[in-house]
Design an enzyme around this catalytic site. Structure first.
Site, PDB file in Angstrom:
ATOM      1  N   HIS A 155      62.896 -40.305   0.132  1.00 30.59           N
ATOM      2  CA  HIS A 155      62.360 -39.757  -0.660  1.00 30.59           C
ATOM      3  C   HIS A 155      63.426 -39.802  -2.038  1.00 30.59           C
ATOM      4  O   HIS A 155      64.274 -39.150  -1.738  1.00 30.59           O
ATOM      5  CB  HIS A 155      61.419 -38.656  -0.761  1.00 30.59           C
ATOM      6  CG  HIS A 155      60.282 -39.024   0.371  1.00 30.59           C
ATOM      7  ND1 HIS A 155      59.176 -38.682  -0.122  1.00 30.59           N
ATOM      8  CD2 HIS A 155      60.198 -39.371   1.556  1.00 30.59           C
ATOM      9  CE1 HIS A 155      58.133 -39.321   0.935  1.00 30.59           C
ATOM     10  NE2 HIS A 155      58.709 -39.517   1.960  1.00 30.59           N
ATOM     11  N   HIS A 232      55.465 -38.043  11.269  1.00 29.78           N
ATOM     12  CA  HIS A 232      56.563 -38.570  11.990  1.00 29.78           C
ATOM     13  C   HIS A 232      57.428 -37.498  12.502  1.00 29.78           C
ATOM     14  O   HIS A 232      58.458 -37.147  12.354  1.00 29.78           O
ATOM     15  CB  HIS A 232      57.358 -39.566  11.218  1.00 29.78           C
ATOM     16  CG  HIS A 232      57.638 -39.115  10.085  1.00 29.78           C
ATOM     17  ND1 HIS A 232      58.495 -38.364   9.579  1.00 29.78           N
ATOM     18  CD2 HIS A 232      57.576 -39.958   8.619  1.00 29.78           C
ATOM     19  CE1 HIS A 232      58.791 -38.136   8.342  1.00 29.78           C
ATOM     20  NE2 HIS A 232      58.334 -39.345   7.784  1.00 29.78           N
ATOM     21  N   ALA A 236      62.987 -36.255   9.772  1.00 28.96           N
ATOM     22  CA  ALA A 236      62.883 -35.446   8.820  1.00 28.96           C
ATOM     23  C   ALA A 236      62.270 -34.016   8.869  1.00 28.96           C
ATOM     24  O   ALA A 236      61.478 -33.291   8.217  1.00 28.96           O
ATOM     25  CB  ALA A 236      62.025 -35.982   7.605  1.00 28.96           C
ATOM     26  N   ARG A 243      65.509 -21.337  20.611  1.00 32.31           N
ATOM     27  CA  ARG A 243      65.054 -20.023  20.040  1.00 32.31           C
ATOM     28  C   ARG A 243      64.075 -20.163  18.687  1.00 32.31           C
ATOM     29  O   ARG A 243      63.332 -19.365  18.519  1.00 32.31           O
ATOM     30  CB  ARG A 243      66.485 -19.221  19.838  1.00 32.31           C
ATOM     31  CG  ARG A 243      67.069 -18.505  20.964  1.00 32.31           C
ATOM     32  CD  ARG A 243      68.188 -17.392  20.570  1.00 32.31           C
ATOM     33  NE  ARG A 243      69.221 -18.105  19.947  1.00 32.31           N
ATOM     34  CZ  ARG A 243      70.278 -18.719  20.657  1.00 32.31           C
ATOM     35  NH1 ARG A 243      70.161 -18.565  21.948  1.00 32.31           N
ATOM     36  NH2 ARG A 243      71.212 -19.264  20.143  1.00 32.31           N
ATOM     37  N   ASP A 269      58.315 -47.394  17.404  1.00 30.66           N
ATOM     38  CA  ASP A 269      58.884 -48.700  17.445  1.00 30.66           C
ATOM     39  C   ASP A 269      60.266 -48.841  18.236  1.00 30.66           C
ATOM     40  O   ASP A 269      60.846 -50.090  18.260  1.00 30.66           O
ATOM     41  CB  ASP A 269      59.401 -48.952  15.737  1.00 30.66           C
ATOM     42  CG  ASP A 269      60.313 -48.036  15.239  1.00 30.66           C
ATOM     43  OD1 ASP A 269      60.736 -47.101  16.122  1.00 30.66           O
ATOM     44  OD2 ASP A 269      60.655 -48.306  14.034  1.00 30.66           O
ATOM     45  N   ILE A 271      62.974 -47.351  17.544  1.00 30.33           N
ATOM     46  CA  ILE A 271      64.097 -47.166  16.700  1.00 30.33           C
ATOM     47  C   ILE A 271      64.024 -45.898  16.250  1.00 30.33           C
ATOM     48  O   ILE A 271      65.128 -45.206  16.145  1.00 30.33           O
ATOM     49  CB  ILE A 271      64.185 -48.238  15.545  1.00 30.33           C
ATOM     50  CG1 ILE A 271      64.266 -49.778  16.421  1.00 30.33           C
ATOM     51  CG2 ILE A 271      65.320 -47.908  14.733  1.00 30.33           C
ATOM     52  CD1 ILE A 271      64.208 -50.730  15.656  1.00 30.33           C
ATOM     53  N   ASP A 294      54.368 -46.244   9.490  1.00 33.23           N
ATOM     54  CA  ASP A 294      55.234 -45.879   8.550  1.00 33.23           C
ATOM     55  C   ASP A 294      55.667 -46.961   8.200  1.00 33.23           C
ATOM     56  O   ASP A 294      57.013 -46.944   7.374  1.00 33.23           O
ATOM     57  CB  ASP A 294      56.347 -44.835   9.106  1.00 33.23           C
ATOM     58  CG  ASP A 294      56.902 -44.135   7.882  1.00 33.23           C
ATOM     59  OD1 ASP A 294      56.305 -44.043   6.632  1.00 33.23           O
ATOM     60  OD2 ASP A 294      57.816 -43.343   8.143  1.00 33.23           O
ATOM     61  N   LEU A 328      69.047 -47.585   7.723  1.00 32.95           N
ATOM     62  CA  LEU A 328      67.890 -48.081   7.884  1.00 32.95           C
ATOM     63  C   LEU A 328      66.933 -47.780   6.792  1.00 32.95           C
ATOM     64  O   LEU A 328      66.891 -46.537   6.136  1.00 32.95           O
ATOM     65  CB  LEU A 328      67.042 -47.324   9.075  1.00 32.95           C
ATOM     66  CG  LEU A 328      67.397 -47.438  10.721  1.00 32.95           C
ATOM     67  CD1 LEU A 328      66.737 -46.517  11.662  1.00 32.95           C
ATOM     68  CD2 LEU A 328      67.004 -48.937  11.158  1.00 32.95           C
ATOM     69  N   SER A 329      66.295 -48.884   6.616  1.00 35.18           N
ATOM     70  CA  SER A 329      65.353 -48.803   5.143  1.00 35.18           C
ATOM     71  C   SER A 329      63.902 -48.643   5.338  1.00 35.18           C
ATOM     72  O   SER A 329      62.916 -49.154   4.981  1.00 35.18           O
ATOM     73  CB  SER A 329      65.499 -49.886   4.202  1.00 35.18           C
ATOM     74  OG  SER A 329      65.223 -51.070   4.528  1.00 35.18           O
TER      75      SER A 329
END
Ligand SMILES: [Zn+2]
Length: 406
Positions: A155, A232, A236, A243, A269, A271, A294, A328-329
């Site tokens: 982002h 996802h 992220a 803990r 996927d 990946i 996604d 990765l895009s």
């Protein structure tokens, strides 16, 4: 006792020689459809024999509810977040092309963007039924801009926002309208988030937690305020720590209000999530797993180099890289691929794999009265598959909208 036939003269279609997914099982039953809805055949038995106007021989295939993708950023060269394109035309292309992957309805997803983009794009796309021209639109999924700087992923940092102590007011100004929005992904640790979660849920909008540094208690707090999805899972967010397991800990939390389910999106996927991590999530909380693609602009494009906006990307197999790098895009997986990969990687049943792409997203969005199942009265959005879960044909409201090799 009046039969349905006398109530309606609309033609009836009978799908024969099939196994239909109903009550979590594949059953060797016929499927009856009238006026775009699934029909209870028992109500017809008062009529003379041969009341089907049309028979579809399914040749032993599986009939599942049409797939629902709650997170798709574009595909086939289209990016929903780029307002320089004619959004309506781009959306039409994507909604048409995803039919061949079994998707009959979806949530077009916008990544973090400046307010001007939301103000331009959101009014152009309305919630709409699917049909021969493409999958139905269930409403936008707005992923950002109220997310964590540290977990922003792809982002654009300059457009990230906080609520500036103005809560839902700031959100309304940013987005402009919530009219055709079905889901918002935000980071619950941002100041004012919990009041925003509550407000959004009161307006019938699904709140998802993602791109976040939240610890488990912040995540639980958000769920208690109404959040019901995790964007996802594993990607992220803080990695699982014993803990403080962070957002991932919601899968086994004992602080979920009674009668509620926390769902979580998985990009299956092969990946974005290691198969072992996929299995951990699935075994811990099978009924919450929602497959999402996604997918980005590059989904559906052939291998090789493509110019997309300011960026050049290179597609190799299932990877889309920023050209010349190993960055990765985004995902270029299609929903049917994710269903097959999920089944193979998790060892789950065919039924479970199909429900993760149909029943679960419908439960998440609260639309099981018409989508995500083959119950009587539901929309006849169907996907016919062989036993390897390859798509044979796709139906919306009982009409064939895509067929392999046609
Ligand atoms: Zn994301």
């Amino acid at each position: 006792m009046p039969s349905n036939k006398s109530v309606s003269d609309a033609p009836i279609t009978q799908f024969i020689n099939c196994r239909i997914l109903r009550d979590h099982m594949l059953k060797g039953e016929d499927l009856w459809v009238r006026e775009g809805k699934i029909l209870d055949p028992e109500k017809l038995f008062f009529d003379e024999q041969g009341f089907a106007d049309k028979r579809v021989d399914c040749d032993g295939s599986i009939i599942a509810p049409g797939f629902i993708d709650v997170q798709i950023n574009g595909g086939f060269g289209i990016d929903f977040s780029r307002p320089s394109e004619d959004i309506g035309v781009g959306l039409s292309l994507v909604s048409k092309k995803i039919l061949e992957h079994g998707v009959t309805s979806f949530c077009p997803t916008l990544v973090t963007s400046p307010p001007a983009v939301y103000h331009k794009v959101l009014p152009q796309i309305k919630v709409q039924n699917g049909g021969p021209n493409g999958a139905g639109v269930l409403g936008f999924h707005l992923e950002g801009p109220y997310i964590s700087m540290e977990k922003k992923g792809a982002h654009p940092e300059q457009y990230l926002r906080t609520f500036r102590s103005r809560g839902i007011e700031d959100l309304m100004e940013t987005y402009g309208s919530l009219e055709d929005v079905s889901m918002v992904t935000l980071a619950p640790e941002l100041a004012d988030s919990q009041s925003v979660v509550k407000e959004l849920c009161q307006r019938g909008i699904t709140v998802s937690l993602g791109h976040s540094m939240a610890n488990l208690s912040q995540a639980e707090d958000a769920v208690q305020h109404g959040a019901s999805f995790i964007t996802h899972l594993f990607n992220a967010m803080l990695p699982f720590h014993h803990r403080d397991p962070g957002i991932v800990g919601l899968l086994t939390s004992d602080q979920i209000p009674a009668g509620r389910t926390v769902f979580y999106g998985m990009i299956a996927d092969g990946i974005h999530t290691n198969p072992a991590a996929l299995r951990i999530a699935h075994r811990a909380h099978p009924s919450g797993l929602v497959l999402v693609t996604d997918a980005i602009t590059a989904m559906g494009l052939p291998p090789g180099r493509h110019t997309l906006g300011q960026q050049v990307i290179e597609i190799q197999g299932l990877h889309a890289y920023v050209a010349g790098t190993k960055t990765l895009s985004g995902s270029i997986a299609t929903m049917d691929m994710c269903v097959r990969h999920f089944k193979q990687a998790s060892g789950c049943s065919i039924e479970e794999a199909l429900e993760a792409a149909s029943l679960h997203p419908a439960q998440l969005l609260g639309i099981t009265n018409r989508k995500g199942n083959l119950d009587y009265g539901s929309d006849a959005d169907l996907v016919l598959l062989n036993d390897d879960l390859n798509i044979i044909s796709t139906y919306i409201s009982g009409e064939e909208v895509w067929k392999k090799g046609a």
